[in-house]
Design an enzyme around this catalytic site. Structure first.
Site: not given
Length: 579
Positions: A77, A138
């Site tokens: 990610c 993130h």
């Protein structure tokens, strides 16, 4: 001639008329970028899945352009999204790891997308766009203090942010088994128990006279036991409060997040952003929490798919896509909006709980999430729709990258890509419109952390795509296609195999990477390996040292950086519930 009075004005009129696919007829289109989380290329109907229903994503492909060789710059990610936002390989910004901590681990870590990186959102902001990020970030939050927000979306070109500054994990769902650093946590618990047992044994020995030890020593040992427990339990014991939070701009709205309403809030915020900005150019980056574990799925979609909870979750995400598309249509923005759908990387094969498969499927492609070389970890869905500009129902089997979104969006918005740094993305519009037949990418480099695992060469004169693997993970059990005993495959160390000569595949003939070629079976073997080797050398000369954002010192939990909606450590609020 009797036809000349008619033909001349007709030709003149045609010359004045703009071509059907000429994007200059629409200045500054809107952009809706839809990015799924952990979705495998084999999880979508238009890419071959027949057990999960995705009619809205399939409709995008039918009305637009589907890419079959769309490649993520990283198999996890944080680095993949850094590359997506900057148009650059993540190691250029320090967003790929030299260790096993390959993603942002805490909201209270100090690592993140560096302030000196220029995202496409920042350029569009300067071009007069309203820019919004809804969903997962993130990419870090703070650097030195709790409220400096140096890595926050609002510092990277977004006017509006609503969502998770972190990522969805099973720890966010109280009923689920904790996911974050699970093996390390077990070691910490075991160490705590052993130290406590040693302390208790020493105290009992002292009381029974079996051990001659000073009470001062026992007090120090007991104090050490307590401090050791506090040192790790203060972070890992409260993961749900520290990481599972929702924010609106700089303010925390839920700590911890109330997962039962997360999906509806994200959808509401996305549609509201479109409605608020319909009269000016806008960029909406809808970064889904689907289909990452714990697979938050509303009751309406539970049990609907033939693929268990994971399939239910994907079908709900597809419904959300449909709701966003309906909002675009309702506001009359369909013809002036470029819609893009993709996943940040491949599906997580090892994610299981007992008999339940909680990760995605990568179709015919080997490997999955966390594997930097194999196609299953990096080949993802890629769909563009722009009615009247991009030809509907088109399929393009050319190498493209998530990094290509950056220059494509920037050029369409009338901006310019930065000239003071190396850019790895390429403008896709000529390829998408059919103005050119070949991708601009001659070489793509596939990293696992900072370790180069593979590289591909797009031989433009023949259309062949060659791929050389220099490092591959060791599957466990052997032949399983994933690293089930570890939870995910490593990038280096005893868990990988180095290949000399490299494993070579011709992807246009062997997309599953099932039959490695050799000098005996492929006459061009040596030529191809030398060509790719020279390209790697040239690529490495473009790399410059940068601070490591995912170093151990940057990813550890720092209480003074912890976002908190109360007085630390008493961090709790539910402003959505209050409303």
């Amino acid at each position: 001639s009797f036809r000349s009075p008619l033909v001349t004005p007709l030709i003149f009129g045609l010359l004045l008329q703009a071509p059907f696919t000429q994007p200059s007829t629409i200045t500054q289109p809107n952009f809706v970028l839809l990015l799924a989380d952990d979705l495998g290329i084999g999880d979508v109907g238009c890419y071959g899945n027949d057990t999960i229903r995705t009619p809205n994503i399939d409709r995008l492909a039918k009305e637009g352009v589907k890419l079959t060789q769309h490649i993520s710059a990283a198999p996890l990610c944080t680095p993949s999204r850094a590359a997506f936002l900057t148009g650059r390989y993540p190691l250029r910004s320090g967003m790929d790891a030299i260790n096993n901590y390959r993603v942002i681990f805490w909201n209270a870590g100090s690592g993140g997308l560096p302030p000196n990186e220029t995202t496409f959102a920042k350029i569009l902001q300067h071009q007069g766009y309203s820019t919004g990020l809804i969903g997962k970030w993130h990419q870090g939050v703070n650097c030195e203090s709790r409220n400096d927000h140096c890595h926050h979306p609002l510092k990277h070109g977004f006017d509006y942010f609503y969502g998770m500054p972190f990522t969805l994990i099973s720890d966010c769902q109280p009923t689920e088994t904790p996911e974050m650093d699970r093996a390390f946590r077990r070691k910490l618990w075991l160490s705590t128990q052993m130290i406590a047992l040693l302390t208790l044994t020493a105290v009992l020995g002292k009381l029974t006279g079996l051990i001659s030890v000073h009470w001062k020593t026992l007090t120090c040992l007991a104090g050490f036991s307590l401090l050791f427990f506090i040192s790790w339990f203060s972070s890992y014991g409260f993961v749900r409060y520290w990481n599972c939070i929702m924010m609106r701009n700089h303010g925390i709205t839920e700590q911890p997040m109330v997962t039962d309403r997360t999906t509806s809030l994200i959808l509401r915020e996305s549609i509201s952003f479109i409605e608020r900005n319909k009269h000016k150019p806008f960029l909406l980056f809808l970064s889904f929490l689907h289909s990452h574990t714990p697979l938050l799925t509303t009751e309406k979609f539970l049990g609907r798919s033939r693929h268990g909870l994971y399939g239910d979750n994907v079908e709900e995400m597809d419904w959300m896509v449909g709701q966003v598309l309906d909002a675009i249509d309702k506001e009359g923005l369909k013809d002036t909006t470029l819609v893009y759908f993709a996943s940040d990387h491949g599906g997580w094969l090892e994610r299981q709980e007992g008999e339940r498969q909680l990760g995605g499927w990568n179709g015919i492609y080997k490997g999955g999430k966390a594997m930097g070389g194999w196609e299953g970890g990096i080949r993802v869905p890629g769909i563009f729709r722009w009615p009247g500009v991009l030809p509907a129902g088109t399929v393009i089997d050319e190498p493209t990258s998530l990094m290509d979104i950056y220059p494509t969006v920037v050029h369409l918005a009338g901006g310019a890509v930065p000239q003071d740094r190396v850019m790895d993305g390429r403008d896709l519009l000529p390829l998408l419109r059919g103005a050119v037949a070949r991708s601009e990418h001659e070489f793509l480099f596939h990293y696992c952390g900072v370790h180069l695992h593979a590289a591909r060469w797009h031989q433009k004169d023949t259309g062949a795509v060659w791929k050389a693997h220099y490092v591959t993970p060791i599957f466990s059990p052997p032949g399983a296609g994933a690293c089930y005993d570890r939870g995910h495959c490593p990038c280096f160390g005893e868990g990988v195999t180095h290949h000399e000569p490299p494993l070579l595949f011709e992807l246009s003939r062997d997309p599953s990477e099932a039959k490695p070629l050799s000098a005996d079976t492929e006459p061009l073997f040596d030529t191809v390996i030398r060509k790719i080797g020279r390209a790697i050398e040239e690529h490495r000369r473009t790399l410059t040292p940068v601070p490591e954002q995912l170093s151990v010192s940057n990813v550890v939990w720092k209480p003074w950086l912890q976002p908190c909606c109360g007085t630390f450590p008493f961090c709790w609020c539910d402003k959505e519930g209050d409303n």
